[in-house]
Design a protein around this motif. Structure first.
Motif, short mmCIF file in Angstrom:
data_model
loop_
_atom_site.label_atom_id
_atom_site.label_comp_id
_atom_site.label_asym_id
_atom_site.label_seq_id
_atom_site.Cartn_x
_atom_site.Cartn_y
_atom_site.Cartn_z
N VAL A 1 24.33 28.86 38.07
CA VAL A 1 24.72 30.24 37.66
C VAL A 1 26.08 30.56 38.03
O VAL A 1 26.32 30.41 39.10
CB VAL A 1 23.34 31.22 38.17
CG1 VAL A 1 23.44 31.27 39.53
CG2 VAL A 1 23.66 32.61 37.45
N ALA B 1 40.68 27.20 37.26
CA ALA B 1 40.63 26.24 35.94
C ALA B 1 40.44 27.17 34.66
O ALA B 1 41.07 26.95 33.64
CB ALA B 1 39.16 25.41 35.95
N LEU B 2 39.69 28.26 34.87
CA LEU B 2 39.66 29.13 33.59
C LEU B 2 41.11 29.76 33.24
O LEU B 2 41.51 29.84 32.07
CB LEU B 2 38.41 30.30 33.74
CG LEU B 2 37.21 29.70 33.49
CD1 LEU B 2 36.24 30.77 33.93
CD2 LEU B 2 36.76 29.14 32.34
N LEU C 1 43.06 27.55 31.62
CA LEU C 1 42.72 27.31 30.12
C LEU C 1 43.47 28.41 29.29
O LEU C 1 43.00 28.54 28.18
CB LEU C 1 41.27 26.83 29.75
CG LEU C 1 40.83 25.77 30.27
CD1 LEU C 1 39.31 25.57 30.68
CD2 LEU C 1 41.27 24.52 29.42
N GLU D 1 28.64 33.71 37.99
CA GLU D 1 29.15 35.14 37.88
C GLU D 1 30.41 35.21 37.69
O GLU D 1 31.38 34.78 38.57
CB GLU D 1 28.42 35.71 39.20
CG GLU D 1 27.22 36.18 38.98
CD GLU D 1 26.92 37.11 40.35
OE1 GLU D 1 26.00 36.66 41.17
OE2 GLU D 1 27.61 38.07 40.73
N LEU D 2 30.92 35.97 36.79
CA LEU D 2 32.42 36.13 36.41
C LEU D 2 32.68 37.52 36.44
O LEU D 2 31.83 38.37 35.69
CB LEU D 2 32.71 35.53 35.15
CG LEU D 2 32.35 33.92 34.78
CD1 LEU D 2 32.64 33.78 33.41
CD2 LEU D 2 33.26 33.35 35.75
N ASP D 3 33.73 38.04 37.40
CA ASP D 3 34.42 39.24 37.17
C ASP D 3 35.39 39.19 36.11
O ASP D 3 36.47 38.58 36.31
CB ASP D 3 35.02 39.82 38.70
CG ASP D 3 33.73 39.94 39.58
OD1 ASP D 3 32.45 39.95 39.00
OD2 ASP D 3 34.14 40.10 40.55
N LEU D 4 35.38 39.98 35.12
CA LEU D 4 36.36 40.09 33.96
C LEU D 4 36.94 41.58 33.96
O LEU D 4 36.37 42.53 34.26
CB LEU D 4 35.67 39.86 32.86
CG LEU D 4 34.81 38.60 32.51
CD1 LEU D 4 33.67 38.77 31.25
CD2 LEU D 4 35.55 37.33 32.53
N VAL E 1 39.98 36.55 33.86
CA VAL E 1 38.78 36.03 34.93
C VAL E 1 39.44 36.58 36.21
O VAL E 1 40.21 35.73 36.72
CB VAL E 1 38.46 34.64 34.89
CG1 VAL E 1 37.48 34.37 35.75
CG2 VAL E 1 37.95 34.55 33.36
N GLU E 2 38.88 37.48 36.98
CA GLU E 2 39.40 37.74 38.27
C GLU E 2 38.82 37.01 39.43
O GLU E 2 39.40 36.87 40.50
CB GLU E 2 39.23 39.41 38.47
CG GLU E 2 40.06 40.26 37.51
CD GLU E 2 39.91 41.80 37.69
OE1 GLU E 2 39.17 42.17 38.36
OE2 GLU E 2 40.72 42.33 37.53
N GLU E 3 37.49 36.74 39.12
CA GLU E 3 36.85 36.05 40.27
C GLU E 3 35.62 35.27 39.69
O GLU E 3 35.00 35.81 38.53
CB GLU E 3 36.33 37.29 41.41
CG GLU E 3 36.08 36.62 42.65
CD GLU E 3 35.47 37.27 43.51
OE1 GLU E 3 35.60 38.47 43.77
OE2 GLU E 3 34.88 36.86 44.41
N ALA E 4 35.15 34.20 40.20
CA ALA E 4 33.96 33.52 39.79
C ALA E 4 33.25 33.07 41.09
O ALA E 4 33.80 32.82 42.07
CB ALA E 4 34.44 32.33 38.93
N ARG E 5 31.92 33.16 40.87
CA ARG E 5 31.13 32.72 41.81
C ARG E 5 30.11 31.71 41.37
O ARG E 5 29.40 31.98 40.31
CB ARG E 5 30.49 34.05 42.64
CG ARG E 5 31.12 34.65 43.77
CD ARG E 5 30.46 35.80 44.04
NE ARG E 5 30.25 36.78 43.01
CZ ARG E 5 31.12 37.60 42.50
NH1 ARG E 5 32.34 37.64 42.72
NH2 ARG E 5 30.58 38.15 41.34
N VAL E 6 29.70 30.72 42.10
CA VAL E 6 28.66 29.61 41.39
C VAL E 6 27.82 29.36 42.52
O VAL E 6 27.61 29.50 43.60
CB VAL E 6 29.61 28.25 41.31
CG1 VAL E 6 28.64 27.44 40.91
CG2 VAL E 6 30.78 28.45 40.41
N VAL F 1 36.58 26.96 39.86
CA VAL F 1 36.39 27.65 38.49
C VAL F 1 37.05 28.73 37.79
O VAL F 1 37.63 28.54 36.69
CB VAL F 1 34.62 28.18 38.07
CG1 VAL F 1 34.40 29.00 37.12
CG2 VAL F 1 33.89 26.95 38.42
#
Lengths: 81, 81
Positions: free
Chosen positions: A41, B24-25, B28, A43-46, B33-38, B21
């Motif tokens: 899973v 890498a985004l 691309l 989660e992205l902050d956009l 995309v400010e932040e991503a959590r996996v 992530v």
């Protein structure tokens, strides 16, 4: 805006991690676990993607390009406000 | 009965995979995309655990014993019918 991406193996693809989890749970005494499937899973902050529809379109594009291996994985995108 | 377990790093724990992530985004071209959590999502097929409350109790026990590393991870359990 927040997006939640769930990535899992497509039906029919052997989930070795899920099988290992199910077996380990059985070994620990949880006899009622029939099957387990493991996915990711993300989660992205956009920011700056405008409305929900265009954010969803962008996140699907991210899935196709990076977040999922579409040969063996499927993904689901939820946009939370 | 089906249970969905979502496991993620606790706030304050450095999420290196999420950072990778997000970067890498950005590389691309997804500049928003400010932040991503996996995290992980584990779907369990259960049988013989009686009602929802006792199934939830068992699944939380599975999380404490195997599915999550509670030193650095938190988990959420949803029971679907």
């Amino acid at each position: 805006m927040k997006a939640i991406v769930t990535v899992g193996l497509k039906p029919g693809v052997l989930d070795v991690q899920g099988k290992a989890v199910a077996r380990a749970l059985g070994d620990l005494g949880f006899a009622g676990v029939e099957e387990a499937r493991v996915g990711k899973v993300i989660e992205l902050d956009l920011s700056g993607y405008g409305d929900r529809a265009s954010a969803e379109k962008q996140v699907k594009d991210m899935c196709e390009k990076l977040l999922a291996n579409t040969v063996i994985e499927s993904y689901r995108v939820e946009i939370a406000s």
